[in-house]
Motif scaffolding. Structure first.
Motif, PDB file in Angstrom:
ATOM      1  N   SER A 140     -14.838   7.858-104.091  1.00 21.62           N
ATOM      2  CA  SER A 140     -14.607   8.699-105.180  1.00 21.62           C
ATOM      3  C   SER A 140     -15.764   9.834-105.368  1.00 21.62           C
ATOM      4  CB  SER A 140     -14.951   7.523-106.415  1.00 21.62           C
ATOM      5  OG  SER A 140     -14.135   6.657-106.228  1.00 21.62           O
ATOM      6  N   LEU A 148     -16.558  12.956-108.293  1.00 21.19           N
ATOM      7  CA  LEU A 148     -17.744  12.968-109.084  1.00 21.19           C
ATOM      8  C   LEU A 148     -18.774  13.744-108.986  1.00 21.19           C
ATOM      9  CD1 LEU A 148     -18.257   8.822-108.712  1.00 21.19           C
ATOM     10  CD2 LEU A 148     -17.242  10.065-110.935  1.00 21.19           C
ATOM     11  N   HIS A 162      -9.776  13.919-113.835  1.00 22.21           N
ATOM     12  CA  HIS A 162     -10.463  13.401-115.090  1.00 22.21           C
ATOM     13  C   HIS A 162      -9.958  11.824-115.171  1.00 22.21           C
ATOM     14  CE1 HIS A 162     -12.683  16.408-116.821  1.00 22.21           C
ATOM     15  NE2 HIS A 162     -11.755  17.268-117.016  1.00 22.21           N
ATOM     16  N   ARG A 173     -12.186  10.237-112.345  1.00 19.58           N
ATOM     17  CA  ARG A 173     -13.673  10.215-112.701  1.00 19.58           C
ATOM     18  C   ARG A 173     -13.847   8.874-113.751  1.00 19.58           C
ATOM     19  NH1 ARG A 173     -17.161  14.095-112.311  1.00 19.58           N
ATOM     20  NH2 ARG A 173     -17.935  13.722-114.436  1.00 19.58           N
ATOM     21  N   TYR A 174     -12.701   8.734-114.636  1.00 22.06           N
ATOM     22  CA  TYR A 174     -12.883   7.615-115.576  1.00 22.06           C
ATOM     23  C   TYR A 174     -12.831   6.213-114.645  1.00 22.06           C
ATOM     24  CZ  TYR A 174     -10.961   3.866-118.528  1.00 22.06           C
ATOM     25  OH  TYR A 174     -10.891   2.711-119.315  1.00 22.06           O
ATOM     26  N   GLN A 175     -12.083   6.267-113.867  1.00 14.09           N
ATOM     27  CA  GLN A 175     -11.995   4.949-113.084  1.00 14.09           C
ATOM     28  C   GLN A 175     -13.142   4.812-112.243  1.00 14.09           C
ATOM     29  OE1 GLN A 175      -8.264   6.118-111.272  1.00 14.09           O
ATOM     30  NE2 GLN A 175      -6.817   5.210-112.394  1.00 14.09           N
ATOM     31  N   LEU A 217     -16.319   6.013-112.728  1.00 14.94           N
ATOM     32  CA  LEU A 217     -17.577   5.757-113.639  1.00 14.94           C
ATOM     33  C   LEU A 217     -17.760   4.519-114.047  1.00 14.94           C
ATOM     34  CD1 LEU A 217     -17.617   9.464-115.156  1.00 14.94           C
ATOM     35  CD2 LEU A 217     -19.457   8.539-113.488  1.00 14.94           C
ATOM     36  N   ASP A 235     -19.994   5.535-119.159  1.00 15.24           N
ATOM     37  CA  ASP A 235     -19.997   6.757-118.909  1.00 15.24           C
ATOM     38  C   ASP A 235     -18.841   7.423-118.871  1.00 15.24           C
ATOM     39  OD1 ASP A 235     -22.920   6.652-118.974  1.00 15.24           O
ATOM     40  OD2 ASP A 235     -22.903   6.115-116.617  1.00 15.24           O
ATOM     41  N   GLY A 236     -17.534   7.012-118.758  1.00 19.72           N
ATOM     42  CA  GLY A 236     -16.235   7.610-118.558  1.00 19.72           C
ATOM     43  C   GLY A 236     -15.385   7.949-119.714  1.00 19.72           C
ATOM     44  N   ASP A 264     -14.051  11.525-120.007  1.00 20.16           N
ATOM     45  CA  ASP A 264     -12.912  11.759-119.137  1.00 20.16           C
ATOM     46  C   ASP A 264     -11.804  11.046-119.416  1.00 20.16           C
ATOM     47  OD1 ASP A 264     -14.229  13.346-116.826  1.00 20.16           O
ATOM     48  OD2 ASP A 264     -15.637  11.668-116.826  1.00 20.16           O
TER      49      ASP A 264
END
Length: 240
Positions: free
Chosen positions: A21, A25, A54, A57-59, A61, A65-66, A69
């Motif tokens: 990832s 990131l 996005h 990134r959500y997956q 983080l 923090d996500g 996103d």
């Protein structure tokens, strides 16, 4: 330039799918989005890539923090879904609770049947074709195609509806409780085509399907099957 930006985004998203990832990131990933936005008016392909970034990134983080996103991914996918459900990949639809092409197609078909615009019917046909492999989906597509035949009179729609209904009957199998509904639709479409072309094979098939329905159904459905069978037999006798 735009193609290069999209290719780099694709590579970073693919690496995330393989377990790395870092490419979604780092700061360069967001810089790519900024450069893509500056490269011209957004299209579905660009929006899809940015939404996917996005979501990745959500997956990747921690949950706390996500959130931003996830919100951005949902906003972009919602726009894409409103244009065409097929623009949102299945895994994203499942995660975000969006309708599949099949679900969206059936909803549009129902709207058309309640008096909605013909554009709903056209989109329903297009969407239902994407996932027409299960009996219910085949039947829904056949219904939509018959509606379009009724609207525009194009025989190709009726021909396709018959083919889809035949396949629905075959896939459902003899013990499936839905089979009678699929057979009813098939028999009705065959009769319509016979009335259009006078092809004897259509009325013979409609009679065979009708006789099976009369023998295997009960209640109001049996009465409807008997009426359709009588109509088919009458049409055959009128031809001979």
């Amino acid at each position: 330039m735009k193609d290069l930006l999209l290719a780099e985004l694709d590579a970073r998203i693919a690496r995330h799918g393989s377990g790395d990832s870092s490419g979604v990131l780092d700061e360069r990933a967001l810089a790519l989005v900024t450069e893509l936005a500056a490269s011209g008016d957004p299209d579905a392909g660009s929006l899809g890539r940015v939404a996917a970034l996005h979501l990745c990134r959500y997956q990747a983080l921690p949950p706390e923090d996500g959130a931003d996103d996830l919100r951005l991914a949902m906003d972009l996918y919602r726009i894409l879904h409103s244009v065409d459900a097929r623009l949102v990949p299945p895994e994203a639809r499942a995660l975000l609770g969006f309708a599949s092409p099949r679900e969206a197609g059936i909803a549009l078909l129902r709207e058309y049947e309640r008096g909605g615009p013909v554009e709903h019917l056209e989109r329903a046909v297009s969407l239902l074709r994407q996932e027409a492999d299960q009996p219910d989906d085949l039947h829904s597509l056949a219904v939509a195609l018959v509606h379009r035949f009724e609207r525009f009179g194009q025989r190709a729609d009726l021909d396709e509806a018959i083919g889809r209904s035949r396949y629905a009957v075959a896939v459902a199998g003899p013990d499936d409780p839905r089979r009678a509904g699929f057979q009813s639709a098939l028999a009705e479409s065959l009769l319509r085509r016979f009335e259009l072309t006078a092809n004897p094979s259509d009325v013979e098939e409609a009679i065979a399907v009708g006789r099976e329905l009369v023998a295997t159904t009960g209640g109001p459905s049996r009465a409807q099957a008997k009426a359709r069978l009588a109509r088919a037999l009458t049409r055959r006798s009128e031809q001979t």
